[in-house]
Structure formats: C-alpha cells, structure tokens
Design a protein around this motif. Structure first.
Motif, short mmCIF file in Angstrom:
data_model
loop_
_atom_site.label_atom_id
_atom_site.label_comp_id
_atom_site.label_asym_id
_atom_site.label_seq_id
_atom_site.Cartn_x
_atom_site.Cartn_y
_atom_site.Cartn_z
N LEU A 81 -15.21 7.55 8.85
CA LEU A 81 -14.18 7.04 8.97
C LEU A 81 -13.58 6.19 7.93
N MET A 82 -14.21 6.64 7.00
CA MET A 82 -12.63 5.41 6.22
C MET A 82 -12.52 6.98 5.53
N ARG A 83 -12.92 7.98 5.70
CA ARG A 83 -11.48 9.35 5.44
C ARG A 83 -10.53 9.64 5.99
N GLU A 84 -11.09 8.82 7.85
CA GLU A 84 -9.64 9.44 8.41
C GLU A 84 -9.17 7.74 7.70
N TYR A 85 -9.66 5.80 8.06
CA TYR A 85 -8.49 5.22 7.20
C TYR A 85 -7.59 5.91 6.24
N ASP A 86 -8.54 7.00 4.47
CA ASP A 86 -7.94 7.32 3.59
C ASP A 86 -6.52 8.16 3.78
N SER A 87 -6.78 9.10 5.03
CA SER A 87 -5.89 9.28 5.68
C SER A 87 -4.47 9.06 6.49
N ILE A 88 -5.01 7.92 7.22
CA ILE A 88 -3.82 6.79 7.82
C ILE A 88 -3.16 6.08 6.37
N LEU A 89 -3.55 5.34 6.04
CA LEU A 89 -3.24 4.98 5.07
C LEU A 89 -1.98 5.64 4.19
N GLN A 90 -2.54 6.91 4.05
CA GLN A 90 -1.63 7.40 3.24
C GLN A 90 -0.60 8.48 4.33
N GLU A 91 -0.32 8.02 5.33
CA GLU A 91 0.98 8.45 6.55
C GLU A 91 1.34 7.40 6.48
N VAL A 92 0.81 6.56 6.70
CA VAL A 92 1.55 5.06 6.57
C VAL A 92 2.15 5.04 4.86
N GLU A 93 2.14 5.04 4.28
CA GLU A 93 2.80 4.72 2.14
C GLU A 93 3.34 6.11 2.52
N SER A 94 3.58 6.93 2.94
CA SER A 94 4.89 8.03 3.33
C SER A 94 6.06 7.52 3.94
N LEU A 95 5.52 6.45 4.83
CA LEU A 95 6.52 6.30 5.78
C LEU A 95 8.41 5.45 4.63
N PRO A 96 9.13 5.91 5.31
CA PRO A 96 10.37 5.16 4.60
C PRO A 96 9.81 3.46 4.46
N THR A 97 9.58 3.00 5.43
CA THR A 97 9.32 1.02 4.97
C THR A 97 8.26 1.22 4.03
N SER A 98 7.52 1.70 4.34
CA SER A 98 6.30 1.97 3.34
C SER A 98 5.72 0.15 2.73
N PHE A 99 4.96 -0.59 4.36
CA PHE A 99 4.90 -1.65 3.59
C PHE A 99 5.79 -2.33 2.58
N GLY A 100 6.71 -2.48 2.87
CA GLY A 100 8.06 -2.36 2.23
C GLY A 100 8.30 -2.31 1.45
N ARG A 101 7.38 -1.36 0.11
CA ARG A 101 6.97 -1.30 -1.08
C ARG A 101 7.82 -0.84 -1.71
N VAL A 102 8.78 -2.00 -2.58
CA VAL A 102 9.71 -1.68 -3.63
C VAL A 102 9.48 -1.90 -5.18
N ASP A 103 9.16 -1.10 -5.28
CA ASP A 103 8.51 -1.29 -7.10
C ASP A 103 9.23 -2.25 -8.11
N ILE A 104 8.69 -3.37 -8.55
CA ILE A 104 8.97 -4.02 -9.32
C ILE A 104 9.91 -3.55 -10.93
N LEU A 105 9.03 -2.35 -11.02
CA LEU A 105 8.52 -1.75 -12.69
C LEU A 105 10.15 -2.09 -13.11
N ASP A 106 10.04 -2.18 -14.56
CA ASP A 106 11.11 -2.29 -15.51
C ASP A 106 11.00 -1.31 -16.57
N GLU A 107 11.97 0.21 -16.25
CA GLU A 107 11.38 1.34 -17.02
C GLU A 107 11.25 1.35 -18.31
N GLN A 108 12.23 -0.17 -18.87
CA GLN A 108 12.41 -0.36 -20.34
C GLN A 108 11.68 -0.53 -20.75
N MET A 109 10.58 -1.16 -19.79
CA MET A 109 9.30 -2.29 -20.60
C MET A 109 8.57 -1.59 -20.22
#
Length: 343
Positions: A81-109
C-alpha cells in the motif's frame, strides 16, 4: 483538456480506492478519510488537482491516508500500500498545480551547510519535528516532503479537527485563526476573539469550557493531544506552538523555523494564491501579526526569534528540496535510536 481530465479522474479514483483498501486492511471503516459518495468524492478530488489555492486540502487528505497505512501490522500489505501511495504521490506532484508548489529558491543565495544532532533522543524516544513557518516561505511544502522522505506521519489541520471533536464543537462555527487558511478576501484582519460577545454568550462559553475561553480550551486540548502522540509515534507537526508544548512537558523534539525574505514571500503567494501584489502584502502582514501574537501569548517567547529554535532556515537560500535535505542531515539517523516498538 479532455485527456487531462480523464487522467485526473483516473488518479482521483486511485486515491479513493487506496483510502478504502487501507481501512479495509485495518479492519474498520471508522475514521475513513473519504466518507462521501464515490463519484462525487472522485469529482471533488479531481477538481482539487486543478487548484493550487486549495491544494493543501489534497495534501492533508493524502497525509491522513499514509499515516493510517503506516499503522498496518502486516508488513507485506503495508509495503504494497505504501508503494501505491508513493506512486500516486509522484503522479500528483507531476501535475501542473503540484500542491501549489512554487519554489521560493533564490539561486544566487543557494548554498547548503551540514548540521548534525547529538544525543537529543534517547532509546525509546520518538522522533518529533516541530516546524514553525511564515506564510509564503514554502514551510508547509517542506514539512510534507520531509515527512514523506523520513517515512513518518505529518500533522497540520487534522490535529485541530480532532481537538474540535473532543470539545464537541461545531467546526462550522469555529475558525482556526492560527492556521494559514484564509478567506479569499485578504482584507479580513480580525479573528474570532476580536468580535464582541454578549453577556449570555460569555456565560455559555464559560460554562461549556469549565471557565476557560474557547481559545484556551482548544489550546490546552491540543497540548494534551500533541503530548499523547509524541509518546507513541514519530511525526512532524506544523505550528501549534508544538516546540514549547513539548519542551514544557520534557519531551525530546527538534524545533525548526522556516521563513524567507518578505519580497520573496510576496512573489510566491502571488503565484500560488492568485493575488495582486497589494493583496499579497496585506495578507502576509496580517498573518505574520496573528501568528506572532498567538505564539508569543502561549509560549512567552518571540515567534521567529532564532533563540527559540534549534534550526532557522531561509528557504530562499535552499528551496524546498534543499531545505528537506538540510533538516534530514540535522536528524542524523545514525545517532537516533528508534524505539523497538516502531515498525
């Protein structure tokens, strides 16, 4: 677009079915995450996948499913079941909205420093990580990703819900005024205790909560619940003054505070919450003020003060993945003695 919808429906169906199978394996449907009708629930899940603004609901629901899956005693079933969960999570994170994850990273810092943990946890202690964060710093995304990387439970708004059930309060009538959830209109600046109550309402509240205000009753019930969990399982807790509650009760834990420069946070929530710059600035100031007031009142310390935490992270310097890796280094699993009862 039709193809994308079909893909979201298929993924939502897998989430719904995983939830059902987890609870069947546990031998009970009590507490099942999705209790509504199948088709309507799947439609709602698919809709959440299209919305970055409400993606935290999907994240919390997935976290609840994984939390329960990890309690399954049969190892092959749990692993499947955890393998299925991990597979689902990878697919969800690949969606355009992807949990709304817009990284805050500042490459220069960006740079990464090593940190380690020395003898914080003794044999039999559970790994508890308390994360405080400013809104817009990607702290919630970091906490969720860290819990998944460490294979431990993740708690945010569901703890509040459980406390409300303990108090037999009606969730519709109580606002989680210290969470990061907010109305679409960022001009709302008050909380539930800014509103004037009639004498009759005050007497009723006094009687119902044994002399405590509703706000205090919820806090103390949250405190008891958090300590109970810390004695029985490994987990990450977002906010809730968790660091000071556990310190007061002598329970080992790690405390982390995540923030980012104000301008970076403005840019991020403009992207994730679809706000104008003016709305974003006003919302951040409002939420920072509320969180500071709440934390300072119940802990006697200053919210965001580096002296109050084991580790403070500028997520603009590390990004989501870099911040997760930094905290993982601090945990240093080799020196952490995991309880024998944890599976």
């Amino acid at each position: 677009m039709k193809q994308h919808r079909e893909e979201r429906i298929a993924l939502a169906t897998r989430i719904y079915e995983l939830d059902g199978e987890v609870y069947r394996c546990l031998g009970s449907n009590l507490g099942r995450v999705f209790t509504g009708k199948r088709d309507a629930t799947i439609e709602e899940l698919a809709r959440l996948m299209c919305s970055s603004e409400k993606s935290h609901y999907l994240r919390s629901e997935l976290a609840l499913i994984s939390n329960m899956a990890r309690t399954i005693q049969d190892k092959p079933t749990r692993a499947r079941l955890m393998r299925e969960y991990d597979s689902i999570l990878q697919e969800v994170e690949s969606l355009p909205t992807s949990f709304g994850r817009v990284d805050i990273l500042d490459e220069q810092m960006a740079s990464l420093n090593a940190a380690s943990l020395s003898d914080r946890f003794g044999k039999g202690d559970h790994l508890v990580i308390c994360i405080g964060r400013t809104y817009g710093s990607a702290g919630t995304d970091i906490g969720f990703a860290l819990a998944d990387a460490l294979h431990i439970n993740y708690y945010d708004t569901e703890i509040f819900t459980e406390v409300l059930e303990r108090l037999e309060a009606e969730q519709d009538h109580v606002s989680d005024f210290v969470s990061f959830s907010h109305e679409k209109n960022p001009n709302v600046t008050g909380d539930i205790h800014d509103r004037k109550m009639t004498l009759k309402q005050r007497i009723r509240e006094f009687s119902r909560y044994h002399g405590l205000s509703k706000r205090d009753a919820i806090f103390f019930n949250e405190s008891d619940l958090l300590c109970e969990k810390a004695r029985t399982e490994d987990f990450i807790i977002m906010g809730r003054c968790g660091d000071r509650i556990l310190s007061h009760n002598g329970i080992p834990h790690l405390s982390v505070f995540i923030t980012a420069p104000f301008e970076k946070r403005v840019q991020r929530i403009m992207a994730t919450d679809d706000l104008t710059e003016k709305q974003a600035r006003k919302l951040l100031k409002t939420l920072d003020r509320r969180h500071g007031s709440y934390y300072n009142f119940y802990t006697g310390r200053r919210w965001g003060d580096p002296n109050s935490y084991d580790l403070c992270i500028n997520s603009a310097s590390y990004g989501i993945e870099g911040s997760v890796e930094l905290i993982k280094r601090m945990v240093d699993r080799q020196s952490y003695k995991k309880p024998a009862s944890n599976k």
